[in-house]
Design a protein around this motif. Structure first.
Motif, mmCIF file in Angstrom:
data_model
loop_
_atom_site.group_PDB
_atom_site.id
_atom_site.type_symbol
_atom_site.label_atom_id
_atom_site.label_comp_id
_atom_site.label_asym_id
_atom_site.label_seq_id
_atom_site.Cartn_x
_atom_site.Cartn_y
_atom_site.Cartn_z
ATOM 1 N N UNK A 12 0.849 -1.201 -0.086
ATOM 2 C CA UNK A 12 -0.034 -0.033 0.084
ATOM 3 C C UNK A 12 0.667 1.170 -0.063
ATOM 4 N N UNK A 13 2.113 1.088 0.252
ATOM 5 C CA UNK A 13 2.898 2.368 0.240
ATOM 6 C C UNK A 13 3.884 2.562 -0.893
ATOM 7 N N UNK A 50 -8.202 0.395 0.385
ATOM 8 C CA UNK A 50 -8.767 0.304 1.939
ATOM 9 C C UNK A 50 -7.457 0.379 3.103
ATOM 10 N N UNK A 51 -6.493 -0.514 2.715
ATOM 11 C CA UNK A 51 -5.435 -0.113 3.536
ATOM 12 C C UNK A 51 -4.950 1.299 3.763
ATOM 13 N N UNK A 57 -2.545 -2.624 7.425
ATOM 14 C CA UNK A 57 -2.594 -3.851 6.475
ATOM 15 C C UNK A 57 -3.654 -4.836 7.536
ATOM 16 N N UNK A 58 -4.343 -5.487 6.382
ATOM 17 C CA UNK A 58 -5.158 -6.819 7.255
ATOM 18 C C UNK A 58 -4.887 -8.028 6.117
ATOM 19 N N UNK A 96 -13.920 -10.184 14.391
ATOM 20 C CA UNK A 96 -13.622 -9.784 12.862
ATOM 21 C C UNK A 96 -12.397 -8.661 13.017
ATOM 22 N N UNK A 97 -11.724 -8.503 11.808
ATOM 23 C CA UNK A 97 -10.827 -7.606 11.549
ATOM 24 C C UNK A 97 -11.116 -6.148 12.309
ATOM 25 N N UNK A 98 -12.199 -5.686 11.756
ATOM 26 C CA UNK A 98 -12.493 -4.452 11.990
ATOM 27 C C UNK A 98 -12.655 -4.120 13.475
ATOM 28 N N UNK A 99 -13.465 -5.335 14.291
ATOM 29 C CA UNK A 99 -13.614 -5.241 15.702
ATOM 30 C C UNK A 99 -12.149 -5.242 16.460
ATOM 31 N N UNK A 100 -11.444 -6.186 15.992
ATOM 32 C CA UNK A 100 -10.222 -6.292 16.438
ATOM 33 C C UNK A 100 -9.228 -4.932 16.482
#
Length: 137
Positions: A12-13, A50-51, A57-58, A96-100
């Protein structure tokens, strides 16, 4: 690199042209090529955008290795250059990733900041011991 939280954070960078060259590079072990999980160029661009938006990153949940883990990752820099990343993994069933990320991202940022500060201290100690570069006045 195309599935992991750290890999996606690093990608993403980079510019889209740099990522495209990597995406189309055919000298990658076939099991790790993006096509193995059906990842298209458009999908990858959307993930990288999104990242860039969320700032971490996910991991792509559907990976070549089905280990039932998820992850987020943040970058580490050395002298302004991307040097690596710090991932944090957990069992997918936990949250979930978002909750974490909502719950633990600030803690991960603090950890990365502490690591970054140590790297910067180490570099400044090296520079102090080495003195001016050879050939400098």
């Amino acid at each position: 690199m195309f599935y992991s939280a750290t890999g996606l954070m690093c990608l993403s960078l980079k510019t889209d042209a740099e990522v495209r060259r990597l995406f189309e590079h055919d000298d990658v072990d076939p099991q790790f090529q993006p096509s193995q999980i059906g990842l298209t160029w458009d999908d990858l661009q959307a993930r990288l955008n999104h990242v860039r938006t969320v700032g971490y990153g996910m991991r792509i949940a559907k990976t070549v290795i089905h280990d039932k883990l998820l992850a987020i990752a943040l970058p580490i820099y050395r002298q302004g250059d991307l040097w690596g990343g710090v991932p944090l993994l957990w069992p997918k069933v936990f949250m979930t990733t978002a909750d974490f990320a909502d719950k633990y991202l600030d803690d991960l940022r603090e950890t990365v900041s502490a690591i970054q500060a140590d790297i910067d201290k180490h570099d400044s100690r090296l520079n102090t011991r080495q003195g001016p570069a050879h050939g400098s006045s």
